[in-house]
Design a protein around this motif. Structure first.
Motif, mmCIF file in Angstrom:
data_model
loop_
_atom_site.group_PDB
_atom_site.id
_atom_site.type_symbol
_atom_site.label_atom_id
_atom_site.label_comp_id
_atom_site.label_asym_id
_atom_site.label_seq_id
_atom_site.Cartn_x
_atom_site.Cartn_y
_atom_site.Cartn_z
ATOM 1 N N LEU A 1 30.299 25.889 -25.834
ATOM 2 C CA LEU A 1 30.526 25.980 -27.278
ATOM 3 C C LEU A 1 29.223 25.747 -28.018
ATOM 4 O O LEU A 1 28.520 24.772 -27.748
ATOM 5 N N CYS A 2 28.908 26.641 -28.945
ATOM 6 C CA CYS A 2 27.780 26.385 -29.831
ATOM 7 C C CYS A 2 28.309 25.680 -31.081
ATOM 8 O O CYS A 2 29.494 25.790 -31.423
ATOM 9 N N ALA A 3 27.432 24.936 -31.741
ATOM 10 C CA ALA A 3 27.834 24.203 -32.937
ATOM 11 C C ALA A 3 26.630 24.040 -33.854
ATOM 12 O O ALA A 3 25.486 23.991 -33.397
ATOM 13 N N SER A 4 26.894 23.943 -35.133
ATOM 14 C CA SER A 4 25.818 23.822 -36.115
ATOM 15 C C SER A 4 26.173 22.779 -37.161
ATOM 16 O O SER A 4 27.350 22.456 -37.359
ATOM 17 N N LEU A 5 25.118 22.289 -37.824
ATOM 18 C CA LEU A 5 25.282 21.194 -38.773
ATOM 19 C C LEU A 5 24.213 21.325 -39.851
ATOM 20 O O LEU A 5 23.076 21.685 -39.559
ATOM 21 N N THR A 6 24.581 20.999 -41.077
ATOM 22 C CA THR A 6 23.580 21.024 -42.136
ATOM 23 C C THR A 6 22.832 19.696 -42.175
ATOM 24 O O THR A 6 23.315 18.678 -41.686
ATOM 25 N N GLN A 7 21.660 19.708 -42.751
ATOM 26 C CA GLN A 7 20.892 18.482 -42.889
ATOM 27 C C GLN A 7 21.230 17.851 -44.222
ATOM 28 O O GLN A 7 21.202 18.516 -45.250
ATOM 29 N N GLY A 8 21.544 16.553 -44.183
ATOM 30 C CA GLY A 8 21.830 15.859 -45.425
ATOM 31 C C GLY A 8 23.239 16.073 -45.925
ATOM 32 O O GLY A 8 23.635 15.500 -46.924
ATOM 33 N N GLY A 9 23.987 16.878 -45.233
ATOM 34 C CA GLY A 9 25.368 17.099 -45.637
ATOM 35 C C GLY A 9 26.299 16.192 -44.867
ATOM 36 O O GLY A 9 25.889 15.197 -44.294
ATOM 37 N N SER A 10 27.559 16.562 -44.846
ATOM 38 C CA SER A 10 28.512 15.759 -44.077
ATOM 39 C C SER A 10 28.226 15.938 -42.592
ATOM 40 O O SER A 10 27.532 16.855 -42.189
ATOM 41 N N GLU A 11 28.790 15.075 -41.800
ATOM 42 C CA GLU A 11 28.515 15.160 -40.368
ATOM 43 C C GLU A 11 29.564 15.961 -39.635
ATOM 44 O O GLU A 11 29.861 15.705 -38.488
ATOM 45 N N LYS A 12 30.127 16.939 -40.289
ATOM 46 C CA LYS A 12 31.117 17.779 -39.640
ATOM 47 C C LYS A 12 30.409 18.927 -38.934
ATOM 48 O O LYS A 12 29.788 19.770 -39.558
#
Lengths: 114, 112
Positions: free
Chosen positions: B88-99
Motif C-alpha cells: 500500500l502506498c500512502a501520502s501525508l501533507t506537511q503541517g496538516g492533520s496526521e491522517k
C-alpha cells in the motif's frame, strides 16, 4: 517495539447486535485511528482521536461510534450491526507531534455480521 | 478522483524478478510518502518512507517520488517468495492533520 493489540482476531455477530471492538497500544501514543479494509476499496478511515475524550469523524463514520476514555485504549462501537459492516477492522496509533509517518497497526479484527 | 490511486493488480512474478509498484496522487500538498507491506491476515507494516522528491534505498527496496508528475514508485530487486504481500502506498501533507491517505493496495505474488 510498539504494540497495538486488538482484542479479537475473528468475530461473528448477529444483525442488530451492539458490537465493541477494542484496541490497546502500549507506547503512550497520542493519536489512534480506526479503519476498515474491504477488497477493492482499500483502507477507509472511520474515526480517529488525537487525545483522550477527543474524537473526529473520518471518511465513513455512519453506523459507528468511538470511545477514548484512556490514552491507551480506543474502542469502536457498532451500535446496531448490519451485514454491510462485515469487514476487516484495523486499529492504528502514532506518537503525534512531528512523527508524521509512524503509524503502527494492529493485526486486525475480521468481523462477520450474519 | 481519489487522492491516491494505485493499480490493485494482482501482480505475479517469478522469483528473482524486478518488481515495480506504482501510485499516482492528486494533492500537491502531499510531502510525505510511505509504502506499507501487508501480509495475509495481518495489519500493514511500514516498509519505507520518503520526504518530498527523490529516491531512498533500503536493501532490495527502493522508493522513488517524482513530485513533478505526482508519481510514487517502489522497486523490489531480486524478488523473493517472502515478498508476496499486498503493498500500500500512502501520502501525508506537511503541517496538516496526521491522517494518512492510502492507495487501495497492490497484491504481489512471487513464484518460486
Amino acid at each position: 517495539d510498539v504494540k497495538v493489540t486488538q482484542s479479537s482476531r475473528y468475530l461473528v455477530k448477529r444483525t442488530g447486535e451492539k458490537v465493541f471492538l477494542e484496541c490497546v497500544q502500549d507506547m503512550d501514543h497520542e493519536n489512534m485511528f480506526w479503519y476498515r479494509q474491504d477488497p477493492g476499496l482499500g483502507l477507509r478511515l472511520i474515526y480517529f482521536s488525537y487525545d483522550v475524550k477527543m474524537k473526529e469523524k473520518g471518511d465513513i463514520p455512519e453506523g459507528y461510534s468511538v470511545s477514548r476514555e484512556k490514552k491507551e485504549r480506543f474502542s469502536l462501537i457498532l451500535e446496531s450491526a448490519s451485514t454491510n459492516q462485515t469487514s476487516m477492522y484495523l486499529c492504528a496509533s502514532t506518537p503525534g507531534g512531528r512523527n508524521l509517518y509512524g503509524y503502527t497497526f494492529g493485526s486486525g479484527t475480521r468481523l462477520t455480521v450474519v | 478522483q481519489k487522492e491516491v490511486e494505485q493499480d490493485p493488480g494482482p501482480l505475479s512474478v517469478p522469483e528473482g524478478a524486478i518488481v515495480s509498484l506504482n501510485c499516482t496522487y492528486s494533492n500537491s500538498a502531499f510531502q510525505y510518502f510511505m509504502w506499507y507491506r501487508q501480509y495475509s491476515r495481518k495489519g500493514p507494516e511500514l516498509l519505507m518512507y520518503t520526504y518530498s522528491s527523490g529516491n531512498k534505498e533500503d536493501g532490495r527496496f527502493t522508493a522513488q517520488v517524482d513530485k513533478s508528475s505526482k508519481y510514487i514508485s517502489l522497486f523490489i530487486r531480486d524478488s523473493q517468495p517472502s515478498d508476496s504481500a499486498t503493498y500500500l502506498c500512502a501520502s501525508l501533507t506537511q503541517g496538516g492533520s496526521e491522517k494518512l491517505v492510502f492507495g487501495k493496495g497492490t497484491k504481489l505474488t512471487v513464484n518460486p
